[in-house]
Write a protein that holds these residues in place. Structure first.
Motif, short mmCIF file in Angstrom:
data_model
loop_
_atom_site.label_atom_id
_atom_site.label_comp_id
_atom_site.label_asym_id
_atom_site.label_seq_id
_atom_site.Cartn_x
_atom_site.Cartn_y
_atom_site.Cartn_z
N ASP A 122 8.31 14.82 -48.41
CA ASP A 122 9.35 15.11 -47.41
C ASP A 122 10.67 15.43 -48.12
O ASP A 122 11.30 14.56 -48.71
CB ASP A 122 9.54 13.91 -46.48
N GLY A 149 10.65 13.41 -37.86
CA GLY A 149 9.38 13.01 -38.47
C GLY A 149 8.21 13.61 -37.73
O GLY A 149 7.24 14.08 -38.35
N HIS A 181 5.27 10.23 -41.77
CA HIS A 181 6.47 11.08 -41.71
C HIS A 181 7.53 10.52 -40.77
O HIS A 181 8.73 10.65 -41.04
CB HIS A 181 6.09 12.50 -41.30
N CYS A 226 9.24 7.76 -42.64
CA CYS A 226 10.12 8.34 -43.66
C CYS A 226 11.43 8.82 -43.05
O CYS A 226 12.51 8.52 -43.57
CB CYS A 226 9.40 9.50 -44.36
N SER A 227 11.37 9.56 -41.96
CA SER A 227 12.58 10.09 -41.34
C SER A 227 13.43 8.99 -40.71
O SER A 227 14.67 9.04 -40.79
CB SER A 227 12.21 11.14 -40.28
#
Length: 328
Positions: A67, A104, A215, A218-219
């Motif tokens: 990412d 994400g 994801h 992560c975001s």
């Protein structure tokens, strides 16, 4: 029969070794300023931002993805926090988190549904989010007219006058991430998907859902890092997130996580982030090297770690490299 106990081998990871070497260098370079309580506080506050983003990056890398949008998402998180903090503290936290979930999900959709390469998909969202931030702020630093005392405490507050609140906040985040990747199957599946996506699918693992989870985590963590920075600086700097994506990847790799996916420990990622933050701090305390060498040194360390990973995983060494060239 010999009843003598066999001494246990003392094992030390590459991240631990890198941290020890970095601390020794810091003491040798400027012990009078490096080995002080005030400087330790400075390292910790910088470390928290790096480590939060790196934890999120670890989830996607372990899942076999990457990412590059985290730097822009972090800045947007800081901007949204500053934009809504004068309305309420709850909105200053919830709105950035919701934005993190959205980005994400977009990244995961582009990768799993549209079949974009992860690097290009997340680089595209990085540019999109960065462009939106620049439009909203006019390219300048955004600072609200009214500050919020409770929000500022997130960045500068101390517990019992000793423990930085941001560090305690990070510990809570780490415990949640550590527990999730160890105990929650939907999150732990990142190892299976990153190790062998096809085999994971045959075992009944929902690959698409797993990458969505990775994801989104992560975001969301990137926006939390942005909230932390906004609380510490009292503003949203449009260029404040530049380079954090690469620093997060460096922290993950130095911590022993394989870029090929499927393997990695969050404890190693934390140590990797601490190494990166300590190196940055050392460069601020020394005068004989240009500050521009900081990223170059980190790049050299990263290349060495990647080389050792390649040697361990594929047996790629200098001799093998020359042998392949001779055959071709």
């Amino acid at each position: 029969m010999n009843n003598k106990t066999i001494p246990r081998r003392f094992n030390i990871s590459s991240a631990e070794m890198a941290l020890i070497v970095t601390v020794i260098i810091g003491v040798l370079v400027n012990s009078s300023q490096f080995a002080t309580v005030d400087n330790a506080y400075n390292i910790v506050r910088q470390f928290v931002t790096n480590a939060i983003i790196a934890l999120g990056m670890a989830f996607v890398i372990i899942s076999g993805s990457i990412d590059l949008s985290v730097s822009s998402v972090m800045v947007m998180g800081a901007f949204l926090a500053m934009r809504f903090v004068h309305i309420s503290l709850a909105l200053a936290i919830l709105v950035p988190l919701a934005f993190g979930v959205l980005i994400g999900a977009i990244n995961a959709t582009l990768i799993t549904k549209v079949n974009f390469p992860p690097m290009m998909a997340t680089y595209s969202t990085q540019m999109l989010v960065k462009g939106i931030v620049l439009v909203l702020t006019g390219g300048s630093t955004y600072k609200p007219l009214v500050s919020h005392e409770a929000f500022s405490y997130l960045g500068f507050g101390d517990i019992f006058g000793v423990i930085p609140f941001s560090l305690a906040f990070f510990v809570v985040i780490f415990v949640i991430c550590f527990f999730s990747i160890k105990r929650i199957p939907l999150v732990r599946n990142v190892y299976a998907v990153g190790g062998n996506e096809e085999a994971a699918r045959m075992m009944g693992v929902n690959v698409v859902r797993t990458k969505f989870v990775a994801h989104i985590i992560c975001s969301v963590l990137a926006t939390i890092a942005g909230i932390n920075v906004a609380a510490r600086t009292g503003a949203a700097v449009t260029a404040g997130g530049d380079g954090y994506d690469m620093l997060a990847i460096a922290s993950v790799v130095i911590g022993g996580t394989m870029m090929s996916g499927g393997r990695g420990k969050l404890t190693g990622v934390v140590m990797g982030a601490l190494v990166i933050s300590t190196v940055a701090n050392i460069f601020k305390l020394q005068t004989f090297l240009s500050v521009y060498w900081e990223r170059a040194i980190i790049g050299i360390v990263l290349l060495l770690v990647l080389w050792f990973q390649a040697v361990g995983e594929h047996g790629i060494g200098i001799k093998n490299l020359f042998k392949k060239n001779e055959r071709s």
